[in-house]
Design an enzyme around this catalytic site. Structure first.
Site, PDB file in Angstrom:
ATOM      1  N   LYS A   1       0.766  -1.335  -0.021  1.00 53.75           N
ATOM      2  CA  LYS A   1      -0.055   0.005   0.140  1.00 53.75           C
ATOM      3  C   LYS A   1       0.703   1.161  -0.043  1.00 53.75           C
ATOM      4  O   LYS A   1       1.977   1.174   0.447  1.00 53.75           O
ATOM      5  CB  LYS A   1      -0.964  -0.084   1.216  1.00 53.75           C
ATOM      6  CG  LYS A   1      -2.090  -1.076   1.101  1.00 53.75           C
ATOM      7  CD  LYS A   1      -3.033  -1.219   2.147  1.00 53.75           C
ATOM      8  CE  LYS A   1      -4.083  -2.139   2.199  1.00 53.75           C
ATOM      9  NZ  LYS A   1      -5.124  -2.007   3.336  1.00 53.75           N
TER      10      LYS A   1
ATOM     11  N   TYR B   1     -12.391  -1.692  -3.672  1.00 57.02           N
ATOM     12  CA  TYR B   1     -12.910  -1.999  -2.591  1.00 57.02           C
ATOM     13  C   TYR B   1     -14.336  -1.981  -2.568  1.00 57.02           C
ATOM     14  O   TYR B   1     -15.025  -1.598  -1.608  1.00 57.02           O
ATOM     15  CB  TYR B   1     -12.256  -1.116  -1.633  1.00 57.02           C
ATOM     16  CG  TYR B   1     -11.032  -1.398  -1.114  1.00 57.02           C
ATOM     17  CD1 TYR B   1     -10.786  -2.311  -0.390  1.00 57.02           C
ATOM     18  CD2 TYR B   1      -9.817  -0.518  -1.542  1.00 57.02           C
ATOM     19  CE1 TYR B   1      -9.392  -2.777   0.085  1.00 57.02           C
ATOM     20  CE2 TYR B   1      -8.422  -0.916  -1.292  1.00 57.02           C
ATOM     21  CZ  TYR B   1      -8.362  -2.146  -0.273  1.00 57.02           C
ATOM     22  OH  TYR B   1      -7.092  -2.286   0.101  1.00 57.02           O
TER      23      TYR B   1
ATOM     24  N   ARG C   1       2.113  -6.804   8.889  1.00 55.64           N
ATOM     25  CA  ARG C   1       1.286  -5.346   9.462  1.00 55.64           C
ATOM     26  C   ARG C   1       2.018  -5.277  10.847  1.00 55.64           C
ATOM     27  O   ARG C   1       2.085  -3.909  10.939  1.00 55.64           O
ATOM     28  CB  ARG C   1      -0.231  -5.793   9.415  1.00 55.64           C
ATOM     29  CG  ARG C   1      -0.737  -5.936   8.134  1.00 55.64           C
ATOM     30  CD  ARG C   1      -1.963  -6.263   8.120  1.00 55.64           C
ATOM     31  NE  ARG C   1      -2.809  -5.823   6.834  1.00 55.64           N
ATOM     32  CZ  ARG C   1      -4.027  -6.201   6.589  1.00 55.64           C
ATOM     33  NH1 ARG C   1      -4.780  -7.034   7.224  1.00 55.64           N
ATOM     34  NH2 ARG C   1      -4.459  -5.844   5.537  1.00 55.64           N
TER      35      ARG C   1
ATOM     36  N   ASN D   1      -2.195   0.256   6.593  1.00 53.46           N
ATOM     37  CA  ASN D   1      -1.699  -1.134   7.377  1.00 53.46           C
ATOM     38  C   ASN D   1      -0.600  -1.811   6.377  1.00 53.46           C
ATOM     39  O   ASN D   1      -0.801  -3.194   6.348  1.00 53.46           O
ATOM     40  CB  ASN D   1      -2.815  -1.816   7.561  1.00 53.46           C
ATOM     41  CG  ASN D   1      -3.987  -2.069   6.645  1.00 53.46           C
ATOM     42  OD1 ASN D   1      -3.974  -1.856   5.495  1.00 53.46           O
ATOM     43  ND2 ASN D   1      -4.889  -3.078   6.977  1.00 53.46           N
TER      44      ASN D   1
ATOM     45  N   HIS E   1      -2.470  -5.536   1.387  1.00 54.03           N
ATOM     46  CA  HIS E   1      -3.641  -6.007   1.145  1.00 54.03           C
ATOM     47  C   HIS E   1      -3.311  -7.689   1.038  1.00 54.03           C
ATOM     48  O   HIS E   1      -2.287  -7.921   0.599  1.00 54.03           O
ATOM     49  CB  HIS E   1      -3.902  -5.661  -0.010  1.00 54.03           C
ATOM     50  CG  HIS E   1      -5.433  -6.233  -0.683  1.00 54.03           C
ATOM     51  ND1 HIS E   1      -6.640  -6.151   0.177  1.00 54.03           N
ATOM     52  CD2 HIS E   1      -5.398  -7.394  -1.531  1.00 54.03           C
ATOM     53  CE1 HIS E   1      -7.480  -6.872  -0.716  1.00 54.03           C
ATOM     54  NE2 HIS E   1      -6.880  -7.666  -1.427  1.00 54.03           N
TER      55      HIS E   1
ATOM     56  N   GLU F   1      -9.109 -10.057  -7.901  1.00 50.76           N
ATOM     57  CA  GLU F   1      -8.247  -8.947  -7.482  1.00 50.76           C
ATOM     58  C   GLU F   1      -6.866  -9.018  -8.743  1.00 50.76           C
ATOM     59  O   GLU F   1      -6.579  -8.096  -8.937  1.00 50.76           O
ATOM     60  CB  GLU F   1      -7.873  -9.038  -6.194  1.00 50.76           C
ATOM     61  CG  GLU F   1      -9.202  -8.684  -5.418  1.00 50.76           C
ATOM     62  CD  GLU F   1      -9.066  -9.089  -3.852  1.00 50.76           C
ATOM     63  OE1 GLU F   1      -9.664  -8.726  -2.910  1.00 50.76           O
ATOM     64  OE2 GLU F   1      -7.746  -9.560  -3.500  1.00 50.76           O
TER      65      GLU F   1
HETATM   66  N1  UDP Z   1     -10.123  -0.436   6.873  1.00 46.76           N
HETATM   67  C1  UDP Z   1     -10.017   0.920   7.713  1.00 46.76           C
HETATM   68  N2  UDP Z   1     -10.896   0.934   8.742  1.00 46.76           N
HETATM   69  C2  UDP Z   1     -11.514  -0.196   9.104  1.00 46.76           C
HETATM   70  C3  UDP Z   1     -11.432  -1.458   8.649  1.00 46.76           C
HETATM   71  C4  UDP Z   1     -10.897  -1.526   7.051  1.00 46.76           C
HETATM   72  O1  UDP Z   1      -9.704   1.842   7.195  1.00 46.76           O
HETATM   73  O2  UDP Z   1     -12.054  -0.112  10.302  1.00 46.76           O
HETATM   74  C5  UDP Z   1      -9.149  -0.457   5.759  1.00 46.76           C
HETATM   75  C6  UDP Z   1      -7.744  -1.301   5.948  1.00 46.76           C
HETATM   76  O3  UDP Z   1      -6.793  -0.627   4.965  1.00 46.76           O
HETATM   77  C7  UDP Z   1      -8.190  -2.410   5.223  1.00 46.76           C
HETATM   78  C8  UDP Z   1      -9.160  -2.163   4.236  1.00 46.76           C
HETATM   79  O4  UDP Z   1      -9.729  -1.022   4.755  1.00 46.76           O
HETATM   80  O5  UDP Z   1      -6.892  -3.355   4.982  1.00 46.76           O
HETATM   81  C9  UDP Z   1     -10.022  -3.555   3.849  1.00 46.76           C
HETATM   82  O6  UDP Z   1     -10.728  -3.810   4.980  1.00 46.76           O
HETATM   83  P1  UDP Z   1     -10.903  -5.412   5.332  1.00 46.76           P
HETATM   84  O7  UDP Z   1     -11.995  -5.509   6.386  1.00 46.76           O
HETATM   85  O8  UDP Z   1     -11.079  -6.205   4.013  1.00 46.76           O
HETATM   86  O9  UDP Z   1      -9.439  -5.974   5.919  1.00 46.76           O
HETATM   87  P2  UDP Z   1      -8.267  -6.812   5.268  1.00 46.76           P
HETATM   88  O10 UDP Z   1      -8.905  -7.821   4.600  1.00 46.76           O
HETATM   89  O11 UDP Z   1      -7.508  -5.812   4.351  1.00 46.76           O
HETATM   90  O12 UDP Z   1      -7.583  -7.289   6.448  1.00 46.76           O
HETATM   91 MG    MG Z   2     -10.189  -7.807   2.911  1.00 46.61          MG
END
Ligand code: UDP
Ligand code: MG
Length: 139
Positions: A11, A51, A104, A114, A117, A128
């Site tokens: 990212k 997203y 992470r 974070n 992805h 994706e």
């Molecule tokens: N994210 C955020 N706030 C939240 C949850 C997610 O900013 O409360 C962002 C974070 O960058 C995350 C992405 O949105 O990686 C996608 O969310 P997801 O729940 O799919 O998490 P991931 O699969 O990336 O762990």
């Molecule tokens: Mg996710």
């Protein structure tokens, strides 16, 4: 049945801080093979498409701003049990909850920024990967 591919993005925060080499080293040392990789930059609209599953969530607009704020690296990876093993390697979404030694835990700055992805299913890994790459070679 599990496929053997997953998809990741380094990212904008991690890429901009020059952490892609260190992150890729961790990924390769964990046994993943790079199938396709490129540096690119998303527009806010294209980040929104990637997203789209989160479009009703409160963090969606900020996430799309952040993901289009600088270059990223998009990578297709291959390994047995790739999706689950990669989620384990990256750690929890919120770095405060991420296990020691995960990508992470080491490189994320916040819940949003974070570092990486990771696809959450075989089906999404394929969707994706196809979002960024039109064709992936077999070596
Ligand atoms: N994210 C955020 N706030 C939240 C949850 C997610 O900013 O409360 C962002 C974070 O960058 C995350 C992405 O949105 O990686 C996608 O969310 P997801 O729940 O799919 O998490 P991931 O699969 O990336 O762990
Ligand atoms: Mg996710």
């Amino acid at each position: 049945m599990a496929t053997n591919r997953t998809f990741t993005m380094i990212k904008p925060d991690a890429f901009g801080d020059g952490k892609s080499g260190a992150i890729i080293k961790m990924i390769e040392e964990a046994g993943f093979k790079i199938i396709a990789a490129k540096v690119t930059k998303l527009t806010k609209e294209r980040a929104g498409q990637f997203y789209a599953v989160h479009k009703e969530r409160p963090f969606y607009s900020s996430l799309c701003e952040y993901m289009s704020s600088g270059p990223i690296m998009a990578i297709i990876l291959e390994k047995e049990n790739a999706v689950a093993d990669f989620r384990k390697l990256i750690g929890a979404t919120n770095p405060a909850d991420a296990a020691e030694g995960t990508i992470r835990k080491l490189y994320a700055k916040s819940m949003e920024a974070n570092a990486v992805h990771g696809s959450d299913s075989d089906e999404n890994a394929a969707i994706e990967g196809n979002f960024y790459f039109s064709k992936t070679e077999e070596f």
